[in-house]
Design a protein around this motif. Sequence first.
Motif, PDB file in Angstrom:
ATOM      1  N   TYR A   1      21.120  -6.510 -12.953  1.00  0.00           N
ATOM      2  CA  TYR A   1      20.039  -5.833 -12.246  1.00  0.00           C
ATOM      3  C   TYR A   1      20.526  -5.542 -10.831  1.00  0.00           C
ATOM      4  O   TYR A   1      20.764  -6.459 -10.047  1.00  0.00           O
TER       5      TYR A   1
ATOM      6  N   VAL B   1      24.184   0.778 -21.256  1.00  0.00           N
ATOM      7  CA  VAL B   1      22.773   1.143 -21.369  1.00  0.00           C
ATOM      8  C   VAL B   1      22.114   0.956 -20.005  1.00  0.00           C
ATOM      9  O   VAL B   1      22.270  -0.084 -19.372  1.00  0.00           O
ATOM     10  N   PHE B   2      21.386   1.983 -19.556  1.00  0.00           N
ATOM     11  CA  PHE B   2      20.714   1.920 -18.270  1.00  0.00           C
ATOM     12  C   PHE B   2      19.210   1.768 -18.456  1.00  0.00           C
ATOM     13  O   PHE B   2      18.625   2.259 -19.417  1.00  0.00           O
ATOM     14  N   GLY B   3      18.579   1.086 -17.519  1.00  0.00           N
ATOM     15  CA  GLY B   3      17.130   0.970 -17.462  1.00  0.00           C
ATOM     16  C   GLY B   3      16.756   0.751 -16.016  1.00  0.00           C
ATOM     17  O   GLY B   3      17.561   1.009 -15.112  1.00  0.00           O
ATOM     18  N   GLY B   4      15.549   0.265 -15.784  1.00  0.00           N
ATOM     19  CA  GLY B   4      15.202  -0.016 -14.399  1.00  0.00           C
ATOM     20  C   GLY B   4      13.728  -0.098 -14.143  1.00  0.00           C
ATOM     21  O   GLY B   4      12.910  -0.179 -15.062  1.00  0.00           O
ATOM     22  N   GLY B   5      13.380  -0.060 -12.865  1.00  0.00           N
ATOM     23  CA  GLY B   5      12.005  -0.173 -12.428  1.00  0.00           C
ATOM     24  C   GLY B   5      11.988  -0.453 -10.945  1.00  0.00           C
ATOM     25  O   GLY B   5      12.884  -0.022 -10.208  1.00  0.00           O
TER      26      GLY B   5
ATOM     27  N   SER C   1      18.881  -1.475 -14.103  1.00  0.00           N
ATOM     28  CA  SER C   1      19.429  -2.465 -15.034  1.00  0.00           C
ATOM     29  C   SER C   1      20.552  -1.806 -15.830  1.00  0.00           C
ATOM     30  O   SER C   1      20.439  -0.656 -16.267  1.00  0.00           O
ATOM     31  N   TRP C   2      21.617  -2.555 -15.997  1.00  0.00           N
ATOM     32  CA  TRP C   2      22.834  -2.030 -16.636  1.00  0.00           C
ATOM     33  C   TRP C   2      23.319  -3.055 -17.663  1.00  0.00           C
ATOM     34  O   TRP C   2      23.619  -4.188 -17.316  1.00  0.00           O
ATOM     35  N   THR C   3      23.353  -2.647 -18.916  1.00  0.00           N
ATOM     36  CA  THR C   3      23.804  -3.527 -19.993  1.00  0.00           C
ATOM     37  C   THR C   3      25.195  -3.131 -20.447  1.00  0.00           C
ATOM     38  O   THR C   3      25.464  -1.953 -20.705  1.00  0.00           O
TER      39      THR C   3
END
Length: 551
Positions: free
Chosen positions: A470, A492-496, A505-507
């Motif tokens: 994160y 894989v990217f995500g976030g908030g 967020s980076w997986t």
Amino acid sequence: MAYGHLTDAQDAAADVAASLNDPATAADAIAGISADTSAARSLTSDPIWRAAESLPWIGAQLSAVSTVTAAIDDVASSALTPLAEVASSFSVDAIRPRDGAIDVSLFTSLAPAARTGADAIGSAGASVDAIDTSLLIGPLQAPITQAQELLQTTAAGAETLARATELMPAMLGADGPRNYLVIFQNNAEWRSQGGIVGAMAVISTDGGRMSLTAQGSSGDFRRYDSSVVPLSPELLGVYGERPGLYIQNATQVADFALTGQIAKEMWAREFGTQVDGVISLDPVALSYLLTATGPITLPTGDVLTSDNAVDLLLNGVYQRYERPSDQDAFFQAAAAEVFSALSSGAAEPRPLLEALARAGDENRLLLWSARDDDQAILDGTTLQGGLPVTDAAQTAFGVYLNDGTGSKMDYYLAAGAGAGWCTGVDGGSTAEAVVTIRNDAPADAATLPTYITGGGSFGVPEGSARSVAYLYLPAGAELVSSEASNAGATPVFGGGFDTGRQVISWTSELAPGEEATLRVRVKTPQTPQLVMHISPTVNTNETPRVATTCE
């Protein structure tokens, strides 16, 4: 003439620094320093000097000299002198526990001088920080910059001392019994604060006396139907409810104050007792403490030392014991023996203080208090384990690492981070952060015990490691770009968002020998300092690299 006095003071200060192993000998030397700094201040503050400070160009040089001289004199007379007077009758060995108790009056006797000193040094540092060094000639610019850095370091140390003298008596039970839950983070399975919560213990204090009154492990806790404490909508968007459902995930959030509240509530639900605060340590911090206690023999016959503690507690135990209950028993025995050594006075005080300071600097020693007045003393310190702060003085990134394998493979992972200003790009207001993760496990890691590899239970091949990082962007920063290179599976990217900070967020998933890199660029006003925080793991002891360019 002023220069001569300041040079004499500088030479005397070096002698004081060399004699601090015996604080009593410093008092006379500091009196001499104060005399020299006072004389220099008098010479650089008379009416003629003051009038010359209004002249073009030369005025800035004279003003800088008088400001620094006044600040150093304030430090010598208002800050160091009262501290030296107290120190003349103080011995570091006096804080050694006697029959399991520490004399809390030692801290209360130091408190007034420590607070006076911290305030004086902080004020002196602020006045010197306000000097615009760009207006100064080269031969003057360097020592002024050095004075700014020196006073910043000194102010931080003085403030730490002052807060410790204010906080320690209450924590040691000077005003009545206290109970503290100590959690041991396991860096072999990453979480944002360092590692999952594994072994834990309750330390009770009363009148300076310390005792180990309870022990537990993550196996004693159930999965809760809903988060044990309310989580904000922002946090739920980043982490979901996981931090509040499992004790192992209490350290997944990036703010230790929330971790403390979660752990306190979970302990109360399972054991029925309330604690006054939560303290966190990891095996690396424990290895530092062992430099003060010396080797400790465990009931198993193992000898725990500063050299083998990390390897034994984060890897060797899993190689030796297959059953989690046996692993927990080993951890609890180790914790009990280390506490016994510390509470009995076996640890040498000076190495112990150095070990605690190092652990605090590396965010391996964290503290949350359920009492608002105690928690206020911790505000702004590394012990608080708060989110990185971006303000007019600094721009801060935060990198928080989490295991996605459900294993102890993170013992073999190496993580690094860095940041730089992208000079000349987008008006000079762009910063770049880089995060690198590498799997250094042996090529045959798939043959390691199932408890280490995870056995593929979360869809990760044995020997590989999945990580979720994160990346907290500086407050107010605008994301320009994010990209990842990964020799393993597709990233894989995500976030908030978390308290207004954008989170990416980076997986990544890595087989032995593979490496992955995340590179993020943001628009943000340039500040004097660029700061990068990264989760403390087994292989991230060094301070993240910070550069002046993005190259």
